[in-house]
Scaffold this active site. Structure first.
Site, short mmCIF file in Angstrom:
data_model
loop_
_atom_site.label_atom_id
_atom_site.label_comp_id
_atom_site.label_asym_id
_atom_site.label_seq_id
_atom_site.Cartn_x
_atom_site.Cartn_y
_atom_site.Cartn_z
N TYR A 63 -12.39 -2.00 -3.21
CA TYR A 63 -12.88 -2.05 -1.83
C TYR A 63 -14.40 -1.97 -1.77
O TYR A 63 -14.96 -1.58 -0.75
CB TYR A 63 -12.24 -0.93 -1.00
CG TYR A 63 -10.85 -1.27 -0.49
CD1 TYR A 63 -10.60 -2.47 0.18
CD2 TYR A 63 -9.78 -0.40 -0.66
CE1 TYR A 63 -9.34 -2.79 0.66
CE2 TYR A 63 -8.50 -0.71 -0.19
CZ TYR A 63 -8.30 -1.91 0.48
OH TYR A 63 -7.05 -2.22 0.97
N ASN A 103 -1.84 -0.11 7.32
CA ASN A 103 -1.39 -1.48 7.59
C ASN A 103 -0.55 -2.10 6.47
O ASN A 103 -0.45 -3.32 6.35
CB ASN A 103 -2.57 -2.37 8.01
CG ASN A 103 -3.65 -2.46 6.95
OD1 ASN A 103 -3.51 -1.92 5.86
ND2 ASN A 103 -4.72 -3.16 7.27
N HIS A 126 -1.87 -5.25 1.35
CA HIS A 126 -3.16 -5.89 1.08
C HIS A 126 -2.91 -7.27 0.48
O HIS A 126 -2.00 -7.44 -0.32
CB HIS A 126 -3.97 -5.07 0.07
CG HIS A 126 -5.11 -5.85 -0.51
ND1 HIS A 126 -6.33 -5.97 0.13
CD2 HIS A 126 -5.22 -6.60 -1.63
CE1 HIS A 126 -7.12 -6.76 -0.59
NE2 HIS A 126 -6.47 -7.14 -1.66
N LYS A 183 0.83 -1.20 0.00
CA LYS A 183 0.00 0.00 0.00
C LYS A 183 0.88 1.27 0.00
O LYS A 183 2.10 1.19 0.21
CB LYS A 183 -0.91 -0.03 1.24
CG LYS A 183 -1.95 -1.16 1.21
CD LYS A 183 -2.86 -1.09 2.44
CE LYS A 183 -3.93 -2.17 2.39
NZ LYS A 183 -4.84 -2.08 3.56
N GLU A 216 -9.80 -9.98 -7.87
CA GLU A 216 -8.82 -8.90 -7.69
C GLU A 216 -7.72 -8.97 -8.74
O GLU A 216 -7.28 -7.93 -9.24
CB GLU A 216 -8.24 -8.97 -6.27
CG GLU A 216 -9.30 -8.67 -5.23
CD GLU A 216 -8.77 -8.60 -3.81
OE1 GLU A 216 -7.60 -8.99 -3.57
OE2 GLU A 216 -9.52 -8.13 -2.93
N THR A 227 -5.67 -7.78 10.35
CA THR A 227 -5.97 -6.50 9.71
C THR A 227 -5.38 -5.34 10.52
O THR A 227 -4.82 -4.40 9.95
CB THR A 227 -7.51 -6.32 9.59
OG1 THR A 227 -8.02 -7.42 8.83
CG2 THR A 227 -7.86 -5.01 8.92
N1 LIG Z 1 -12.62 -0.50 11.64
C1 LIG Z 1 -11.79 0.04 10.72
N2 LIG Z 1 -11.41 1.34 10.82
C2 LIG Z 1 -10.59 1.89 9.91
N3 LIG Z 1 -10.08 1.22 8.86
C3 LIG Z 1 -10.41 -0.06 8.72
C4 LIG Z 1 -11.30 -0.73 9.65
N4 LIG Z 1 -11.44 -2.02 9.25
C5 LIG Z 1 -10.70 -2.13 8.14
N5 LIG Z 1 -10.08 -0.97 7.82
C6 LIG Z 1 -9.21 -0.71 6.68
O1 LIG Z 1 -9.83 -1.26 5.53
C7 LIG Z 1 -8.99 -2.24 4.94
C8 LIG Z 1 -9.83 -3.36 4.40
O2 LIG Z 1 -10.44 -4.06 5.49
P1 LIG Z 1 -10.57 -5.66 5.47
O3 LIG Z 1 -11.60 -6.03 6.47
O4 LIG Z 1 -10.73 -6.11 4.05
O5 LIG Z 1 -9.16 -6.10 6.06
P2 LIG Z 1 -8.01 -6.92 5.37
O6 LIG Z 1 -8.58 -7.90 4.40
O7 LIG Z 1 -7.11 -7.46 6.45
O8 LIG Z 1 -7.22 -5.78 4.65
P3 LIG Z 1 -7.03 -5.59 3.10
O9 LIG Z 1 -8.33 -5.87 2.41
O10 LIG Z 1 -6.55 -4.16 2.95
O11 LIG Z 1 -5.97 -6.61 2.76
C9 LIG Z 1 -8.03 -2.66 6.05
O12 LIG Z 1 -6.80 -3.09 5.52
C10 LIG Z 1 -7.88 -1.39 6.86
O13 LIG Z 1 -6.85 -0.55 6.30
MG LIG Z 2 -9.72 -7.37 2.74
#
Ligand SMILES: Nc1ncnc2c1ncn2[C@@H]1O[C@H](COP(=O)(O)OP(=O)(O)OP(=O)(O)O)[C@@H](O)[C@H]1O
Ligand SMILES: [Mg+2]
Length: 154
Positions: free
Chosen positions: A52, A115, A118, A12, A130, A94
């Site tokens: 997303y 974080n 992805h 990212k 994706e 996450t």
């Molecule tokens: N409660 C939250 N508050 C703020 N940002 C969040 C929250 N939950 C998720 N995110 C952000 O949205 C992204 C997508 O969430 P997801 O649940 O898909 O997590 P992930 O699959 O671990 O991460 P990613 O899809 O980015 O790989 C997360 O990587 C994080 O940056």
């Molecule tokens: Mg995700």
């Protein structure tokens, strides 16, 4: 043997700015996963909203789109046995604050909204969706890595 599969991974904008591309690619290479596609690019708003899309109703959606479009990302496709789950395990939780040391987020992050990486989730079809969103077929390469004969039992 579990089947070989492909998964979508992206360093990212925070990971790019913090100089972590090489470290992250090195971890996947060392593990034995094979890089079959890569693109250094900046994501536009449309692509971010589609990528997303599952989060469009969440309160953090606008910040997430803003962040992911804020600078270049390193988009990649990695192939290997059980690649989607293995990448997720190597990424950590996450929230970096809940990620174990040794994982990418546990070693390089502190904040949920920053974080670093992805990876496709393990819902059936997520990885393929994706990959198609970011890469054309001809941008993904089929080749043997020289160590594959010793990486897998058969
Ligand atoms: N409660 C939250 N508050 C703020 N940002 C969040 C929250 N939950 C998720 N995110 C952000 O949205 C992204 C997508 O969430 P997801 O649940 O898909 O997590 P992930 O699959 O671990 O991460 P990613 O899809 O980015 O790989 C997360 O990587 C994080 O940056
Ligand atoms: Mg995700």
């Amino acid at each position: 043997m579990m089947s070989k599969e492909r998964t979508f991974v992206m360093v990212k904008p925070d990971g790019v700015q913090r100089g972590l591309i090489g470290e992250i690619i090195g971890r996947f290479e060392d593990r034995g996963l094979k890089l079959v596609g890569g693109k250094f690019m900046q994501i536009d708003r449309d692509l971010a909203e589609e990528h997303y899309g599952e989060h469009e109703d969440k309160p953090f959606f606008d910040d997430l789109v803003e962040f992911i479009t804020a600078g270049p990302v390193m988009a990649m496709v990695w192939e290997g046995q059980d690649a989607t789950q293995q990448v997720r395990t190597m990424m950590g939780e996450t929230d970096p604050a809940e990620s174990a040391p040794g994982t990418i987020r546990g070693d390089f992050g502190l904040d949920l909204g920053r974080n670093v990486i992805h990876g496709s989730d393990t819902e059936p079809g997520s990885n393929g969706r994706e990959i198609e969103l970011f890469f054309d077929d001809e941008e993904l390469l089929d080749y043997e890595r020289i160590d594959e004969a010793w990486l897998y039992e058969d």
